[in-house]
Design an enzyme around this catalytic site. Structure first.
Site, mmCIF file in Angstrom:
data_model
loop_
_atom_site.group_PDB
_atom_site.id
_atom_site.type_symbol
_atom_site.label_atom_id
_atom_site.label_comp_id
_atom_site.label_asym_id
_atom_site.label_seq_id
_atom_site.Cartn_x
_atom_site.Cartn_y
_atom_site.Cartn_z
ATOM 1 N N ASP A 317 7.451 -22.127 78.398
ATOM 2 C CA ASP A 317 6.710 -20.566 78.700
ATOM 3 C C ASP A 317 5.714 -20.761 77.505
ATOM 4 O OD1 ASP A 317 8.753 -20.409 76.622
ATOM 5 O OD2 ASP A 317 8.263 -18.275 76.795
ATOM 6 N N GLU A 318 4.632 -20.100 77.980
ATOM 7 C CA GLU A 318 3.588 -19.772 76.896
ATOM 8 C C GLU A 318 2.744 -20.994 75.986
ATOM 9 O OE1 GLU A 318 4.740 -14.971 76.254
ATOM 10 O OE2 GLU A 318 5.573 -16.458 75.097
#
Length: 512
Positions: A317-318
């Site tokens: 993620d991210e």
């Protein structure tokens, strides 16, 4: 107010309460009858009953335990509890369901598996007065209403997540959290073990990861990490409660702790500075470096060896500091690396941008009830590649969100605050209708940027976790089912004294 169904959370599939029927009464003469095959469950139940009643509650292990409460064994009485494995129940309740009957003739739980019996025990606990959860002997009548329950879970995966990277919680605190999860039939604890602020699991081949990378946390606290023995204790404690530990090693972003511990992971050869803030998206592994892949192979191998469950989460993620093309190739290779070590890969939904994931890779969706940007398309990509989905919509399932503007801790980035009612009133199949049949389950994550103590965990987790647990366990609401906010609110209000007995101080009320 005592709810007439015994305030069971999550709501059973079917329950009948005969009008005027006398209750089951636990007395000093009560015993638990079970076979050796379910000794762990019978011992667990006996331990719970003994600490508050002061009764000896002996466990009688013998083959040929009666097929109905108070029958089948000449020694059994109307005050006894029987735990019975019965494969005939499987057609009706599946692998994890159970049948529970309580009456003046005794208490009987039958199930096709030990897990089913364990979940039946959780419902039986909730039929007794709340004082059963006290850790000292109480003087009162120990009655459970007469009832008949047939129950089974809706989803296979019923999870909570604890972020131990932003703020560290030791093995004792995690085990206490597992005890609370068990009461609500949660069967997965996802541990977010690594992030920019800390690396929390000892890796024998790379000791600096924990020793250096684990020495910090948000706001500059002391940090900490789990030794192999600590982690084995957590895994064992979870298994005894039929909870699977899902470890997460978050890559290629959220990796500053690793970059600060191992200089060779940095293209410059110099270690990154430790980080104690809360911003995200600034760190990245060098995805094309074979040094990176040798590091990952060592880490994934050791984590897989320490975790008996089927899943291993590799984050994804991210990763804003990773070139998009490099990211796409990275998550594909990382998924295959996890699979090569015998685990089912799990990744946050961003990884669905790759169309070359290991077959069966599970996607964890964390966008909103109404998907934003390309989150729906990325989540659906996992399904097209033979995988399934875990749903954790941030605006209703993230436990780190504030309840309202008065909450002293928590975040509000996910469309503002999340009330208990909002955490309850959503339907998983409505988020991605084209993938409804591919939902593996539901998970409620707790990120710990603002969480510094066990009391903070309790404040944010309870009672909203009970809402998510009911969505994961109980049948979907419809005209023919009883699951509705008004009924849940009544059961939750009646559950209040049990929170007190458990020593839990929840942050939200029915109104929030």
């Amino acid at each position: 107010m005592r709810h007439p169904t015994g305030s069971i959370l999550p709501l059973p599939t079917e329950q009948h309460v005969p009008a005027g029927a006398p209750p089951f009464i636990l007395t000093s003469a009560s015993r638990i009858y079970a076979t050796d095959a379910v000794a762990s469950v019978s011992t667990y139940l006996a331990t719970i009953l003994r600490k508050s009643t002061g009764f000896s509650v002996p466990v009688v292990t013998a083959e040929g335990v009666g097929s109905a409460a108070g029958t089948g064994n000449n020694d059994q009485s109307g005050h006894d509890i029987t735990l019975l494995l019965d494969s005939d129940d499987k057609a009706e309740v599946g692998d994890e369901g159970y049948v529970l009957e309580t009456s003046a003739n005794g208490a009987l739980i039958t199930a096709p598996t030990a897990a089913g019996l364990f979940y039946g025990v959780q419902s039986l606990r909730q039929l007794f007065p709340a004082e059963l959860e006290e850790h000292s002997v109480q003087s009162r009548a120990w009655e459970a209403i007469a009832t008949s329950i047939v129950d089974r879970p809706r989803f296979r995966y019923r999870g909570a997540m604890l972020d131990v990277a932003r703020h560290f919680f030791d093995a004792t605190e995690v085990c206490a959290f597992l005890d609370d999860l068990a009461l609500f039939k949660i069967n997965v604890l996802h541990l977010h073990l690594t992030d920019d602020q800390g690396w929390r699991l000892a890796i024998e081949s790379r000791p600096e990861l924990a020793e250096v990378g684990g020495a910090n946390e948000v706001d500059g606290g002391p940090g900490g990490f789990y030794s192999r023995d600590d982690f084995a204790r957590i895994v064992e404690h979870a298994a005894a409660r039929f909870i699977t530990i899902v470890p997460e090693i978050d890559v290629p972003g959220h990796t500053n702790a690793a970059l600060s511990a191992l200089p060779e992971l940095n293209p410059s050869g110099k270690a990154a500075a430790p980080y104690t803030g809360t911003e995200v998206g600034f760190s990245s592994l060098d995805t094309s470096s074979e040094t990176t892949w040798a590091f990952l192979d060592d880490v994934i191998r050791e984590v897989a060896e320490q975790t008996p469950g089927p899943w291993l989460h590799f984050g994804g993620d991210e990763s804003h500091a990773t070139d998009p093309a490099d990211y796409r190739e990275f998550v594909a290779r990382a998924s295959r690396l996890v699979a090569s070590h015998g685990k089912i890969p799990v990744a946050w939904h961003e990884a669905g941008i790759s169309t070359d994931l290991a077959p069966g890779t599970v996607g964890q969706y964390w966008s909103f009830l109404i998907p934003e940007n390309d989150s729906a398309e990325r989540a659906l990509s996992f399904v097209r590649q033979g995988g399934s989905l875990i749903l954790s919509p941030a605006d209703v399932a993230y436990l780190d969100m504030t309840y309202d503007e008065s909450s002293p801790i928590g975040l509000s980035w996910a469309a503002g605050s999340t009330s208990v009612q909002e955490a309850y009133e959503w339907e998983p199949t409505n988020i991605l209708p084209d993938a409804a049949s591919a939902i593996l389950g539901i998970e409620a994550p707790l990120w710990t940027e603002t969480v510094r103590s066990r009391a903070d965990i309790d404040y944010l987790v309870f009672p909203r976790l009970l809402a998510v647990a009911e969505i994961a366990w109980s049948v979907a609401p419809s005209e023919s089912t009883r699951r509705a906010w008004s009924d849940f609110a009544a059961r939750l209000e009646a559950f209040g004294p049990r929170f007190d007995a458990l020593g839990i101080r929840p942050g939200g009320t029915v109104s929030t």
